[in-house]
Design a protein around this motif. Structure first.
Motif, PDB file in Angstrom:
ATOM      1  N   PHE A  92       0.872  -1.198  -0.031  1.00 47.20           N
ATOM      2  CA  PHE A  92       0.161  -0.024   0.072  1.00 47.20           C
ATOM      3  C   PHE A  92       0.914   1.348   0.015  1.00 47.20           C
ATOM      4  O   PHE A  92       1.950   1.187   0.675  1.00 47.20           O
ATOM      5  CB  PHE A  92      -0.971  -0.150   1.103  1.00 47.20           C
ATOM      6  CG  PHE A  92      -0.312  -0.019   2.448  1.00 47.20           C
ATOM      7  CD1 PHE A  92       0.101   1.114   3.120  1.00 47.20           C
ATOM      8  CD2 PHE A  92      -0.339  -1.223   3.130  1.00 47.20           C
ATOM      9  CE1 PHE A  92       0.590   1.091   4.595  1.00 47.20           C
ATOM     10  CE2 PHE A  92       0.364  -1.311   4.484  1.00 47.20           C
ATOM     11  CZ  PHE A  92       0.575  -0.050   5.200  1.00 47.20           C
ATOM     12  N   PHE A  93       0.279   2.207  -0.379  1.00 50.91           N
ATOM     13  CA  PHE A  93       0.851   3.728  -0.564  1.00 50.91           C
ATOM     14  C   PHE A  93       0.232   4.267   0.503  1.00 50.91           C
ATOM     15  O   PHE A  93      -0.922   4.555   0.750  1.00 50.91           O
ATOM     16  CB  PHE A  93       0.725   4.335  -2.042  1.00 50.91           C
ATOM     17  CG  PHE A  93       1.015   3.271  -3.069  1.00 50.91           C
ATOM     18  CD1 PHE A  93       2.659   3.274  -3.507  1.00 50.91           C
ATOM     19  CD2 PHE A  93       0.190   2.665  -3.733  1.00 50.91           C
ATOM     20  CE1 PHE A  93       2.516   2.525  -4.535  1.00 50.91           C
ATOM     21  CE2 PHE A  93       0.474   1.643  -4.823  1.00 50.91           C
ATOM     22  CZ  PHE A  93       1.787   1.635  -5.034  1.00 50.91           C
ATOM     23  N   ILE A  94       1.028   5.409   0.932  1.00 51.25           N
ATOM     24  CA  ILE A  94       0.552   6.606   1.911  1.00 51.25           C
ATOM     25  C   ILE A  94       1.008   7.882   1.848  1.00 51.25           C
ATOM     26  O   ILE A  94       2.201   8.156   1.007  1.00 51.25           O
ATOM     27  CB  ILE A  94       0.995   6.100   3.223  1.00 51.25           C
ATOM     28  CG1 ILE A  94       2.280   6.328   3.494  1.00 51.25           C
ATOM     29  CG2 ILE A  94       0.402   4.779   3.889  1.00 51.25           C
ATOM     30  CD1 ILE A  94       2.729   6.032   5.099  1.00 51.25           C
ATOM     31  N   ASN A  95       0.511   8.787   2.140  1.00 53.45           N
ATOM     32  CA  ASN A  95       0.957  10.091   2.160  1.00 53.45           C
ATOM     33  C   ASN A  95       1.629  10.399   3.674  1.00 53.45           C
ATOM     34  O   ASN A  95       1.022  10.402   4.609  1.00 53.45           O
ATOM     35  CB  ASN A  95      -0.214  11.263   1.897  1.00 53.45           C
ATOM     36  CG  ASN A  95      -0.863  11.041   0.765  1.00 53.45           C
ATOM     37  OD1 ASN A  95      -0.354  10.810  -0.369  1.00 53.45           O
ATOM     38  ND2 ASN A  95      -2.066  11.128   0.652  1.00 53.45           N
ATOM     39  N   GLN A 100       8.770  12.463   8.918  1.00 55.00           N
ATOM     40  CA  GLN A 100       7.899  11.130   9.946  1.00 55.00           C
ATOM     41  C   GLN A 100       8.257   9.905   9.483  1.00 55.00           C
ATOM     42  O   GLN A 100       8.013   8.821   9.931  1.00 55.00           O
ATOM     43  CB  GLN A 100       6.347  11.252   9.524  1.00 55.00           C
ATOM     44  CG  GLN A 100       5.807  12.350   9.793  1.00 55.00           C
ATOM     45  CD  GLN A 100       4.258  12.579   9.617  1.00 55.00           C
ATOM     46  OE1 GLN A 100       3.884  12.247   8.362  1.00 55.00           O
ATOM     47  NE2 GLN A 100       3.198  13.147  10.141  1.00 55.00           N
ATOM     48  N   ILE A 101       9.153   9.773   8.365  1.00 47.55           N
ATOM     49  CA  ILE A 101       9.754   8.527   7.946  1.00 47.55           C
ATOM     50  C   ILE A 101      11.293   8.202   8.563  1.00 47.55           C
ATOM     51  O   ILE A 101      12.111   9.100   8.542  1.00 47.55           O
ATOM     52  CB  ILE A 101      10.002   8.699   6.469  1.00 47.55           C
ATOM     53  CG1 ILE A 101       8.941   8.861   5.727  1.00 47.55           C
ATOM     54  CG2 ILE A 101      10.714   7.258   5.865  1.00 47.55           C
ATOM     55  CD1 ILE A 101       7.672   7.985   6.019  1.00 47.55           C
ATOM     56  N   THR A 102      11.071   7.361   9.647  1.00 46.07           N
ATOM     57  CA  THR A 102      12.222   6.927  10.415  1.00 46.07           C
ATOM     58  C   THR A 102      13.001   5.939  10.058  1.00 46.07           C
ATOM     59  O   THR A 102      13.902   5.490  10.738  1.00 46.07           O
ATOM     60  CB  THR A 102      12.095   7.163  11.967  1.00 46.07           C
ATOM     61  OG1 THR A 102      11.008   6.194  12.011  1.00 46.07           O
ATOM     62  CG2 THR A 102      11.237   8.370  12.411  1.00 46.07           C
ATOM     63  N   LYS A 107       9.899   2.453  -0.908  1.00 43.64           N
ATOM     64  CA  LYS A 107       9.724   3.449  -2.099  1.00 43.64           C
ATOM     65  C   LYS A 107       9.153   4.634  -1.748  1.00 43.64           C
ATOM     66  O   LYS A 107       8.288   4.893  -0.788  1.00 43.64           O
ATOM     67  CB  LYS A 107       9.196   2.587  -2.927  1.00 43.64           C
ATOM     68  CG  LYS A 107       9.841   1.404  -3.549  1.00 43.64           C
ATOM     69  CD  LYS A 107       9.364   0.560  -4.736  1.00 43.64           C
ATOM     70  CE  LYS A 107       9.910  -0.453  -5.357  1.00 43.64           C
ATOM     71  NZ  LYS A 107      11.317  -0.200  -5.752  1.00 43.64           N
ATOM     72  N   THR A 108       9.626   5.578  -2.468  1.00 45.03           N
ATOM     73  CA  THR A 108       9.126   7.048  -2.313  1.00 45.03           C
ATOM     74  C   THR A 108       8.726   7.619  -3.398  1.00 45.03           C
ATOM     75  O   THR A 108       9.223   7.532  -4.458  1.00 45.03           O
ATOM     76  CB  THR A 108      10.334   7.868  -1.603  1.00 45.03           C
ATOM     77  OG1 THR A 108      11.327   8.026  -2.513  1.00 45.03           O
ATOM     78  CG2 THR A 108      10.789   7.554  -0.199  1.00 45.03           C
ATOM     79  N   ALA A 138       9.443   8.063  -7.653  1.00 46.68           N
ATOM     80  CA  ALA A 138       8.483   8.697  -8.650  1.00 46.68           C
ATOM     81  C   ALA A 138       8.141  10.172  -7.868  1.00 46.68           C
ATOM     82  O   ALA A 138       8.585  10.274  -6.846  1.00 46.68           O
ATOM     83  CB  ALA A 138       7.185   7.873  -8.587  1.00 46.68           C
ATOM     84  N   PHE A 139       7.770  10.927  -8.678  1.00 46.67           N
ATOM     85  CA  PHE A 139       7.137  12.166  -8.009  1.00 46.67           C
ATOM     86  C   PHE A 139       6.013  12.883  -9.208  1.00 46.67           C
ATOM     87  O   PHE A 139       5.514  12.092  -9.795  1.00 46.67           O
ATOM     88  CB  PHE A 139       8.521  13.114  -8.372  1.00 46.67           C
ATOM     89  CG  PHE A 139       8.613  13.785  -9.773  1.00 46.67           C
ATOM     90  CD1 PHE A 139       7.891  14.955 -10.442  1.00 46.67           C
ATOM     91  CD2 PHE A 139       9.444  12.876 -10.630  1.00 46.67           C
ATOM     92  CE1 PHE A 139       8.187  15.247 -11.705  1.00 46.67           C
ATOM     93  CE2 PHE A 139       9.532  13.331 -12.084  1.00 46.67           C
ATOM     94  CZ  PHE A 139       8.926  14.349 -12.434  1.00 46.67           C
TER      95      PHE A 139
END
Length: 205
Positions: A92-95, A100-102, A107-108, A138-139
């Motif tokens: 799954f993907f999140i915002n 907050q990413i520790t 994948k970003t 990705a962006f």
């Protein structure tokens, strides 16, 4: 949930509201009109049951948990992840916000804005250099839109940055601009918008 059958992705939004006050976003305006608790999440049990129902009835390969900031409530996201891993294996993907990413190994996908008041081409190149440094998997790049009542929206109105000839022009959102920035003409904004992927990834290709 909303099912995107083209990419077999189920879109969920469990949380409501965002605790942050980004000046381009509508959340800091909407928060003033909301009675009671603005940022809120359901129970973990409710969220898991909704995932269970969708996965059972639809062909799904991915989930997009489209909360404004999925990691805003540690109680919810920690409990959700613990329950999810016991029953599901779908990615799954999140915002989330960078701070907050520790942990490593994710994948970003980074989100960038262009054409904010009072941006210039030089300021935009700071965004390009940041993207070159982090090299996300990705962006997305969006052209800034004026939301009435927001901090940046009020600045655009106060400083007369909205082009009266384009104010009511219809175009696909976040792919063009209605602003007339002194240091960043519309033609240059659109050129930088088109060149962004090339500028970011040319050295790593």
């Amino acid at each position: 949930a909303i099912i995107d059958s083209d990419i077999q992705t189920a879109n969920f939004q469990f949380g409501r509201g965002c605790p942050y006050t980004c000046t381009y976003c509508s959340n800091h305006v909407l928060r003033k009109t909301q009675e009671g608790k603005y940022v809120r999440y359901p129970s973990v049990e409710y969220a898991i049951e909704e995932v269970r129902r969708v996965v059972k009835n639809y062909k799904v390969r991915y989930l997009y948990l489209n909360d404004d900031t999925f990691l805003a409530d540690k109680r919810f996201w920690h409990g959700f992840c613990e329950a999810y891993r016991k029953e599901f294996t779908l990615p799954f993907f999140i915002n989330a916000r960078p701070e907050q990413i520790t942990e490593a190994g994710f994948k970003t996908k980074s989100h960038f804005l262009i054409g904010l008041a009072p941006e210039t081409p030089e300021i935009h190149m700071d965004s390009v250099r940041l993207a070159q440094r982090i090299l996300p998997d990705a962006f997305t790049l969006h052209i800034f839109e004026v939301y009435p009542g927001t901090v940046l929206g009020d600045i655009a109105v106060k400083e007369g940055l909205i082009d009266p000839e384009r104010e009511n022009t219809e175009f696909i959102g976040q792919t063009d601009t209605a602003l007339r920035l002194p240091g960043f003409p519309r033609a240059e904004i659109l050129r930088c918008f088109r060149l962004f992927p090339f500028r970011v990834y040319r050295k790593s290709a």
